[in-house]
Design a protein around this motif. Structure first.
Motif, PDB file in Angstrom:
ATOM      1  N   ALA A 214       0.839  -1.201   0.000  1.00 13.58           N
ATOM      2  CA  ALA A 214       0.000   0.000   0.000  1.00 13.58           C
ATOM      3  C   ALA A 214       0.873   1.250   0.000  1.00 13.58           C
ATOM      4  CB  ALA A 214      -0.917  -0.002   1.221  1.00 13.58           C
ATOM      5  N   HIS A 215       1.970   1.223   0.762  1.00  6.13           N
ATOM      6  CA  HIS A 215       2.901   2.353   0.751  1.00  6.13           C
ATOM      7  C   HIS A 215       3.572   2.492  -0.610  1.00  6.13           C
ATOM      8  CE1 HIS A 215       2.975   3.498   5.064  1.00  6.13           C
ATOM      9  NE2 HIS A 215       2.544   2.265   5.232  1.00  6.13           N
ATOM     10  N   PHE A 216       3.874   1.367  -1.235  1.00  8.37           N
ATOM     11  CA  PHE A 216       4.502   1.411  -2.557  1.00  8.37           C
ATOM     12  C   PHE A 216       3.537   1.982  -3.591  1.00  8.37           C
ATOM     13  CE2 PHE A 216       5.702  -0.660  -6.605  1.00  8.37           C
ATOM     14  CZ  PHE A 216       6.972  -0.117  -6.744  1.00  8.37           C
ATOM     15  N   GLY A 217       2.288   1.539  -3.516  1.00  8.70           N
ATOM     16  CA  GLY A 217       1.286   2.097  -4.430  1.00  8.70           C
ATOM     17  C   GLY A 217       1.069   3.574  -4.194  1.00  8.70           C
ATOM     18  N   GLY A 218       1.067   3.987  -2.918  1.00 15.55           N
ATOM     19  CA  GLY A 218       0.944   5.409  -2.610  1.00 15.55           C
ATOM     20  C   GLY A 218       2.127   6.209  -3.102  1.00 15.55           C
ATOM     21  N   LEU A 219       3.330   5.593  -3.055  1.00 18.18           N
ATOM     22  CA  LEU A 219       4.525   6.255  -3.582  1.00 18.18           C
ATOM     23  C   LEU A 219       4.385   6.539  -5.069  1.00 18.18           C
ATOM     24  CD1 LEU A 219       7.511   7.148  -3.572  1.00 18.18           C
ATOM     25  CD2 LEU A 219       8.120   4.749  -3.888  1.00 18.18           C
ATOM     26  N   ILE A 220       3.952   5.525  -5.825  1.00 13.76           N
ATOM     27  CA  ILE A 220       3.820   5.702  -7.275  1.00 13.76           C
ATOM     28  C   ILE A 220       2.769   6.755  -7.595  1.00 13.76           C
ATOM     29  CG2 ILE A 220       3.172   4.554  -9.423  1.00 13.76           C
ATOM     30  CD1 ILE A 220       4.290   1.973  -8.271  1.00 13.76           C
ATOM     31  N   ALA A 221       1.598   6.632  -6.936  1.00 13.78           N
ATOM     32  CA  ALA A 221       0.516   7.587  -7.202  1.00 13.78           C
ATOM     33  C   ALA A 221       0.914   8.996  -6.778  1.00 13.78           C
ATOM     34  CB  ALA A 221      -0.756   7.147  -6.477  1.00 13.78           C
ATOM     35  N   GLY A 222       1.531   9.123  -5.594  1.00 12.32           N
ATOM     36  CA  GLY A 222       1.943  10.446  -5.129  1.00 12.32           C
ATOM     37  C   GLY A 222       3.021  11.059  -5.998  1.00 12.32           C
ATOM     38  N   PHE A 223       3.944  10.218  -6.477  1.00  8.87           N
ATOM     39  CA  PHE A 223       5.017  10.711  -7.348  1.00  8.87           C
ATOM     40  C   PHE A 223       4.437  11.284  -8.640  1.00  8.87           C
ATOM     41  CE2 PHE A 223       8.257  10.023 -10.642  1.00  8.87           C
ATOM     42  CZ  PHE A 223       9.326  10.699 -10.081  1.00  8.87           C
ATOM     43  N   LEU A 224       3.524  10.552  -9.263  1.00 10.78           N
ATOM     44  CA  LEU A 224       2.922  11.028 -10.514  1.00 10.78           C
ATOM     45  C   LEU A 224       2.020  12.233 -10.273  1.00 10.78           C
ATOM     46  CD1 LEU A 224       2.076   7.598 -12.208  1.00 10.78           C
ATOM     47  CD2 LEU A 224       3.962   9.142 -12.743  1.00 10.78           C
ATOM     48  N   LEU A 225       1.271  12.218  -9.163  1.00  9.84           N
ATOM     49  CA  LEU A 225       0.404  13.353  -8.853  1.00  9.84           C
ATOM     50  C   LEU A 225       1.220  14.623  -8.606  1.00  9.84           C
ATOM     51  CD1 LEU A 225      -2.218  11.603  -6.561  1.00  9.84           C
ATOM     52  CD2 LEU A 225      -2.727  12.850  -8.672  1.00  9.84           C
ATOM     53  N   GLY A 226       2.441  14.456  -8.117  1.00  6.60           N
ATOM     54  CA  GLY A 226       3.298  15.616  -7.923  1.00  6.60           C
ATOM     55  C   GLY A 226       3.573  16.342  -9.224  1.00  6.60           C
ATOM     56  N   PHE A 227       3.784  15.591 -10.308  1.00  2.00           N
ATOM     57  CA  PHE A 227       4.023  16.211 -11.620  1.00  2.00           C
ATOM     58  C   PHE A 227       2.759  16.878 -12.163  1.00  2.00           C
ATOM     59  CE2 PHE A 227       7.556  13.089 -11.750  1.00  2.00           C
ATOM     60  CZ  PHE A 227       8.592  13.963 -12.020  1.00  2.00           C
ATOM     61  N   VAL A 228       1.599  16.434 -11.712  1.00  2.00           N
ATOM     62  CA  VAL A 228       0.340  16.990 -12.206  1.00  2.00           C
ATOM     63  C   VAL A 228      -0.112  18.178 -11.365  1.00  2.00           C
ATOM     64  CG1 VAL A 228      -2.107  16.494 -12.637  1.00  2.00           C
ATOM     65  CG2 VAL A 228      -0.377  14.767 -13.171  1.00  2.00           C
ATOM     66  N   LEU A 229       0.001  18.072 -10.041  1.00  2.00           N
ATOM     67  CA  LEU A 229      -0.577  19.071  -9.145  1.00  2.00           C
ATOM     68  C   LEU A 229       0.422  20.058  -8.570  1.00  2.00           C
ATOM     69  CD1 LEU A 229      -3.015  16.746  -7.137  1.00  2.00           C
ATOM     70  CD2 LEU A 229      -3.587  18.282  -9.027  1.00  2.00           C
ATOM     71  N   LEU A 230       1.677  19.659  -8.440  1.00  2.00           N
ATOM     72  CA  LEU A 230       2.654  20.503  -7.750  1.00  2.00           C
ATOM     73  C   LEU A 230       3.678  21.087  -8.703  1.00  2.00           C
ATOM     74  CD1 LEU A 230       3.276  18.297  -4.577  1.00  2.00           C
ATOM     75  CD2 LEU A 230       1.396  19.873  -5.083  1.00  2.00           C
ATOM     76  N   VAL A 231       3.231  21.606  -9.824  1.00  2.00           N
ATOM     77  CA  VAL A 231       4.121  22.181 -10.832  1.00  2.00           C
ATOM     78  C   VAL A 231       4.362  23.648 -10.503  1.00  2.00           C
ATOM     79  CG1 VAL A 231       4.505  22.521 -13.296  1.00  2.00           C
ATOM     80  CG2 VAL A 231       3.113  20.603 -12.508  1.00  2.00           C
ATOM     81  N   LEU A 263       6.035  16.388 -19.022  1.00  2.00           N
ATOM     82  CA  LEU A 263       5.929  15.536 -17.841  1.00  2.00           C
ATOM     83  C   LEU A 263       4.506  15.538 -17.286  1.00  2.00           C
ATOM     84  CD1 LEU A 263       9.262  16.402 -15.995  1.00  2.00           C
ATOM     85  CD2 LEU A 263       8.709  14.298 -17.232  1.00  2.00           C
ATOM     86  N   TRP A 264       3.833  16.682 -17.363  1.00  2.00           N
ATOM     87  CA  TRP A 264       2.450  16.775 -16.896  1.00  2.00           C
ATOM     88  C   TRP A 264       1.556  15.823 -17.679  1.00  2.00           C
ATOM     89  CZ3 TRP A 264      -2.404  17.932 -18.684  1.00  2.00           C
ATOM     90  CH2 TRP A 264      -3.371  18.297 -17.742  1.00  2.00           C
ATOM     91  N   ILE A 265       1.704  15.827 -19.007  1.00  2.00           N
ATOM     92  CA  ILE A 265       0.874  14.963 -19.859  1.00  2.00           C
ATOM     93  C   ILE A 265       1.191  13.498 -19.610  1.00  2.00           C
ATOM     94  CG2 ILE A 265       0.393  14.319 -22.249  1.00  2.00           C
ATOM     95  CD1 ILE A 265       0.866  17.250 -23.019  1.00  2.00           C
ATOM     96  N   VAL A 266       2.482  13.161 -19.546  1.00  2.00           N
ATOM     97  CA  VAL A 266       2.873  11.761 -19.330  1.00  2.00           C
ATOM     98  C   VAL A 266       2.375  11.262 -17.977  1.00  2.00           C
ATOM     99  CG1 VAL A 266       4.842  10.216 -18.992  1.00  2.00           C
ATOM    100  CG2 VAL A 266       4.880  11.891 -20.851  1.00  2.00           C
ATOM    101  N   ALA A 267       2.576  12.065 -16.929  1.00  2.00           N
ATOM    102  CA  ALA A 267       2.140  11.659 -15.592  1.00  2.00           C
ATOM    103  C   ALA A 267       0.629  11.490 -15.529  1.00  2.00           C
ATOM    104  CB  ALA A 267       2.601  12.686 -14.558  1.00  2.00           C
ATOM    105  N   LEU A 268      -0.110  12.411 -16.155  1.00  2.00           N
ATOM    106  CA  LEU A 268      -1.573  12.315 -16.149  1.00  2.00           C
ATOM    107  C   LEU A 268      -2.047  11.059 -16.869  1.00  2.00           C
ATOM    108  CD1 LEU A 268      -4.287  13.607 -15.425  1.00  2.00           C
ATOM    109  CD2 LEU A 268      -4.182  14.847 -17.600  1.00  2.00           C
TER     110      LEU A 268
END
Length: 289
Positions: A214-231, A263-268
């Protein structure tokens, strides 16, 4: 006949014109409009992450209330004389100072069979607020206080709230797809966020009863969401609200650089594909690990 007097009774003494000659006037340029320098935006007041912190604490207290270890284990419960009904399960049952697996399942713990076979998809969200024990709660809340509040101040409650919930659901999906039958409880810049999530992964792998997937899945999702939301806008970008009305700003920089858009498009796309595949696999009863 003398000289003509330079003094006029009505107009006063004659003074030479102070206006520059045409030869000098044509070389004068109007003063440029001074634009205010782009100042750092006011930070958001953080209220969502502190509220989530309190909700997690309250949820754990309620979990221990429902668990009521002394009613089953008597004096074998940890700190039974001090905490009474809120005391922890014996170390042999739960070494993380927490409730039993039965209580966690009752309150919405993530169990593959219940999600896949019984279609209790709400557990993908409810498990985000549950913790296997006081040690698990402490590590997650430390991350929340150290990092999440700073991120909310910088990017606002909406972006961080979406990131928090979607990262949790991403972790729940990964946990469901990688577990087999037992109950498992999920739980300033992108660099800090990743470091803390990696720290949580290490804690999840080191401590028993915490589902590291669950932590690993959260890492992947949070990492990609960072490129989408925290630009962050590129250096030198000037927002339109700082440009005076009627001022034509030439060569205005775009808000983001080309690679940021890429990166935004790829992450999304990866996020959408990951969630779509994850939900499809879960509700089709598949298991990827």
């Amino acid at each position: 006949m003398g000289k003509k007097s330079e003094f006029d009774v009505e107009k006063g003494p004659h003074r030479p014109s102070s206006s520059p000659s045409p030869r000098h006037h044509k070389h004068r340029y109007p003063s440029p409009i001074r634009m205010p320098p782009p100042t750092s935006h006011d930070q958001w007041f953080p209220w969502l992450m502190p509220m989530i912190f309190l909700v997690n604490i309250a949820a754990f207290i309620y979990t221990m209330y429902v668990n009521n270890c002394p009613s089953r284990e008597g004096n074998s419960c940890v700190f039974s004389s001090l905490l009474g009904r809120f005391s922890f399960e014996p170390f042999k049952t739960n070494p993380m100072l927490g409730p039993s697996s039965t209580t966690l399942q009752q309150l919405g713990g993530l169990e593959r069979k219940l999600v896949v076979d019984d279609k209790e998809s709400w557990r993908l969200v409810s498990c985000i607020w549950l913790h296997a024990g006081a040690l698990h709660l402490a590590t997650n809340m430390l991350s929340l206080l150290v990092v999440a509040i700073s991120l909310e101040q910088e990017f606002g409650f909406l972006k961080i709230g979406v990131l928090y919930v979607l990262s949790g659901i991403g972790g729940s999906l990964m946990s469901t797809l990688s577990t087999s039958g037992h109950a498992s409880i999920s739980c300033r810049a992108l660099t800090i966020l990743v470091i803390v999530v990696v720290f949580n992964m290490a804690i999840g792998m080191a401590l028993p009863r915490v589902d590291y997937s669950a932590h690993f899945g959260g890492l992947i999702a949070g990492f990609l969401l960072g490129f989408v939301l925290l630009v962050r806008p590129q250096y030198g970008y000037v927002s339109r609200r700082y440009i005076p009305a009627g001022y034509d700003l030439k060569r205005k920089k775009s808000k983001y650089k080309l690679y940021q858009y890429f990166l935004w498009i790829v992450a999304l796309l990866l996020l959408l594909a990951g969630f779509a595949i994850g939900f499809a696999e879960v509700f089709n009863g598949q298991k990827i690990i």
